[in-house]
Design a protein around this motif. Structure first.
Motif, mmCIF file in Angstrom:
data_model
loop_
_atom_site.group_PDB
_atom_site.id
_atom_site.type_symbol
_atom_site.label_atom_id
_atom_site.label_comp_id
_atom_site.label_asym_id
_atom_site.label_seq_id
_atom_site.Cartn_x
_atom_site.Cartn_y
_atom_site.Cartn_z
ATOM 1 N N MET A 62 0.847 -1.167 0.000
ATOM 2 C CA MET A 62 0.000 0.000 0.000
ATOM 3 C C MET A 62 0.902 1.242 0.000
ATOM 4 O O MET A 62 1.887 1.292 0.719
ATOM 5 C CB MET A 62 -0.887 0.030 1.225
ATOM 6 N N THR A 63 0.516 2.219 -0.791
ATOM 7 C CA THR A 63 1.321 3.418 -0.958
ATOM 8 C C THR A 63 0.621 4.616 -0.329
ATOM 9 O O THR A 63 -0.548 4.876 -0.598
ATOM 10 C CB THR A 63 1.580 3.689 -2.450
ATOM 11 N N ILE A 64 1.372 5.344 0.497
ATOM 12 C CA ILE A 64 0.874 6.523 1.179
ATOM 13 C C ILE A 64 1.667 7.725 0.683
ATOM 14 O O ILE A 64 2.892 7.687 0.629
ATOM 15 C CB ILE A 64 1.064 6.411 2.715
ATOM 16 N N LEU A 65 0.959 8.795 0.334
ATOM 17 C CA LEU A 65 1.595 10.048 -0.066
ATOM 18 C C LEU A 65 1.505 11.014 1.109
ATOM 19 O O LEU A 65 0.415 11.295 1.609
ATOM 20 C CB LEU A 65 0.902 10.644 -1.293
ATOM 21 N N VAL A 66 2.653 11.518 1.551
ATOM 22 C CA VAL A 66 2.722 12.488 2.645
ATOM 23 C C VAL A 66 3.018 13.852 2.034
ATOM 24 O O VAL A 66 4.016 14.017 1.331
ATOM 25 C CB VAL A 66 3.819 12.107 3.669
ATOM 26 N N LEU A 118 9.966 13.154 7.103
ATOM 27 C CA LEU A 118 10.911 12.092 7.431
ATOM 28 C C LEU A 118 10.359 11.180 8.525
ATOM 29 O O LEU A 118 10.438 9.954 8.420
ATOM 30 C CB LEU A 118 12.251 12.681 7.856
ATOM 31 N N LEU A 119 9.782 11.765 9.565
ATOM 32 C CA LEU A 119 9.193 10.974 10.654
ATOM 33 C C LEU A 119 8.115 10.039 10.118
ATOM 34 O O LEU A 119 8.090 8.846 10.457
ATOM 35 C CB LEU A 119 8.585 11.908 11.713
ATOM 36 N N LEU A 120 7.242 10.562 9.265
ATOM 37 C CA LEU A 120 6.176 9.724 8.718
ATOM 38 C C LEU A 120 6.714 8.668 7.768
ATOM 39 O O LEU A 120 6.229 7.535 7.756
ATOM 40 C CB LEU A 120 5.117 10.592 8.037
ATOM 41 N N GLN A 121 7.741 9.008 6.999
ATOM 42 C CA GLN A 121 8.325 8.002 6.112
ATOM 43 C C GLN A 121 8.900 6.851 6.917
ATOM 44 O O GLN A 121 8.672 5.684 6.596
ATOM 45 C CB GLN A 121 9.410 8.606 5.223
ATOM 46 N N GLU A 122 9.628 7.159 7.973
ATOM 47 C CA GLU A 122 10.230 6.108 8.788
ATOM 48 C C GLU A 122 9.178 5.281 9.514
ATOM 49 O O GLU A 122 9.227 4.048 9.512
ATOM 50 C CB GLU A 122 11.210 6.719 9.791
ATOM 51 N N THR A 123 8.208 5.945 10.134
ATOM 52 C CA THR A 123 7.184 5.241 10.904
ATOM 53 C C THR A 123 6.292 4.388 10.007
ATOM 54 O O THR A 123 6.051 3.213 10.296
ATOM 55 C CB THR A 123 6.319 6.250 11.692
ATOM 56 N N LEU A 124 5.798 4.978 8.914
ATOM 57 C CA LEU A 124 4.926 4.228 8.013
ATOM 58 C C LEU A 124 5.694 3.139 7.286
ATOM 59 O O LEU A 124 5.159 2.047 7.042
ATOM 60 C CB LEU A 124 4.254 5.179 7.020
ATOM 61 N N GLY A 125 6.955 3.417 6.946
ATOM 62 C CA GLY A 125 7.783 2.399 6.293
ATOM 63 C C GLY A 125 7.985 1.184 7.169
ATOM 64 O O GLY A 125 7.897 0.040 6.712
ATOM 65 N N LYS A 126 8.241 1.403 8.457
ATOM 66 C CA LYS A 126 8.407 0.280 9.393
ATOM 67 C C LYS A 126 7.119 -0.518 9.547
ATOM 68 O O LYS A 126 7.160 -1.699 9.872
ATOM 69 C CB LYS A 126 8.859 0.794 10.758
ATOM 70 N N ALA A 127 5.973 0.134 9.296
ATOM 71 C CA ALA A 127 4.681 -0.549 9.397
ATOM 72 C C ALA A 127 4.315 -1.276 8.101
ATOM 73 O O ALA A 127 3.245 -1.870 8.007
ATOM 74 C CB ALA A 127 3.589 0.455 9.756
ATOM 75 N N GLY A 128 5.198 -1.210 7.102
ATOM 76 C CA GLY A 128 4.973 -1.957 5.870
ATOM 77 C C GLY A 128 4.409 -1.156 4.712
ATOM 78 O O GLY A 128 4.106 -1.725 3.667
ATOM 79 N N TYR A 129 4.264 0.150 4.877
ATOM 80 C CA TYR A 129 3.740 0.986 3.802
ATOM 81 C C TYR A 129 4.876 1.530 2.955
ATOM 82 O O TYR A 129 5.959 1.808 3.457
ATOM 83 C CB TYR A 129 2.953 2.172 4.375
ATOM 84 N N GLN A 130 4.619 1.694 1.667
ATOM 85 C CA GLN A 130 5.541 2.431 0.802
ATOM 86 C C GLN A 130 5.147 3.900 0.936
ATOM 87 O O GLN A 130 3.957 4.228 0.880
ATOM 88 C CB GLN A 130 5.410 1.987 -0.649
ATOM 89 N N VAL A 131 6.114 4.779 1.122
ATOM 90 C CA VAL A 131 5.816 6.184 1.384
ATOM 91 C C VAL A 131 6.445 7.066 0.314
ATOM 92 O O VAL A 131 7.635 6.959 0.026
ATOM 93 C CB VAL A 131 6.332 6.609 2.784
ATOM 94 N N LEU A 132 5.620 7.925 -0.251
ATOM 95 C CA LEU A 132 6.077 8.972 -1.150
ATOM 96 C C LEU A 132 5.915 10.282 -0.398
ATOM 97 O O LEU A 132 4.938 10.459 0.340
ATOM 98 C CB LEU A 132 5.237 8.989 -2.427
ATOM 99 N N ARG A 133 6.860 11.201 -0.574
ATOM 100 C CA ARG A 133 6.817 12.463 0.173
ATOM 101 C C ARG A 133 6.987 13.637 -0.767
ATOM 102 O O ARG A 133 7.737 13.558 -1.736
ATOM 103 C CB ARG A 133 7.953 12.538 1.196
ATOM 104 N N THR A 134 6.289 14.724 -0.430
ATOM 105 C CA THR A 134 6.501 15.974 -1.137
ATOM 106 C C THR A 134 6.131 17.136 -0.228
ATOM 107 O O THR A 134 5.341 16.993 0.697
ATOM 108 C CB THR A 134 5.694 16.067 -2.449
ATOM 109 N N GLU A 135 6.718 18.264 -0.537
ATOM 110 C CA GLU A 135 6.450 19.493 0.205
ATOM 111 C C GLU A 135 5.332 20.295 -0.457
ATOM 112 O O GLU A 135 4.652 21.076 0.187
ATOM 113 C CB GLU A 135 7.742 20.323 0.225
ATOM 114 N N PHE A 136 5.102 20.060 -1.749
ATOM 115 C CA PHE A 136 4.241 20.927 -2.534
ATOM 116 C C PHE A 136 2.984 20.224 -3.034
ATOM 117 O O PHE A 136 3.045 19.094 -3.513
ATOM 118 C CB PHE A 136 5.009 21.476 -3.738
#
Length: 121
Positions: free
Chosen positions: A1-5, A14-32
């Motif tokens: 499952m992919t989550i966009l932050v 970064l906190l959400l990428q690490e936490t969600l990644g450890k829970a098994g989610y793929q994380v995409l991040r953007t500021e904009f």
């Protein structure tokens, strides 16, 4: 499952990428928000976590934009807002869940498991 932050604070992304990644989610991040729109149009995303603060008008606009195009994604995306300002309740919110700031990342994982079908175990 992919989550966009989508958040303007690098430490939050970064906190959400690490936490969600450890829970098994793929994380995409953007500021904009504009980058988020592009990602949503090009990539399969299951949920979006957006910043909902006075300075994050683009996060609110992005949530409204997502809700205006559910057929574009082939399904209704889960939208979770994190912020220090309660949303106005007199109109329908464009989010599934509002999590007040400061937040516990484990609470976000709990909401994702509740709202998404077949979350990672």
């Amino acid at each position: 499952m992919t989550i966009l932050v989508v958040d303007d604070k690098p430490v939050t992304r970064l906190l959400l990428q690490e936490t969600l990644g450890k829970a098994g989610y793929q994380v995409l991040r953007t500021e904009f928000a504009e980058t988020a729109r592009q990602i949503l149009q090009e990539t399969h995303v299951d949920a979006v976590i957006v910043s909902w603060t006075p300075s994050a008008v683009s996060g609110r606009e992005l949530a409204h934009w997502i809700r205006q195009q559910p057929l574009s994604f082939g399904r209704q995306l889960v939208v979770i807002a994190v912020g220090n300002v309660s949303p106005v309740i007199d109109s329908p919110l464009p989010v599934d869940v509002f999590v007040p700031w400061p937040f516990n990342p484990l609470e976000l994982i709990s909401w994702l498991k509740t709202l998404l079908p077949n979350p990672p175990s």
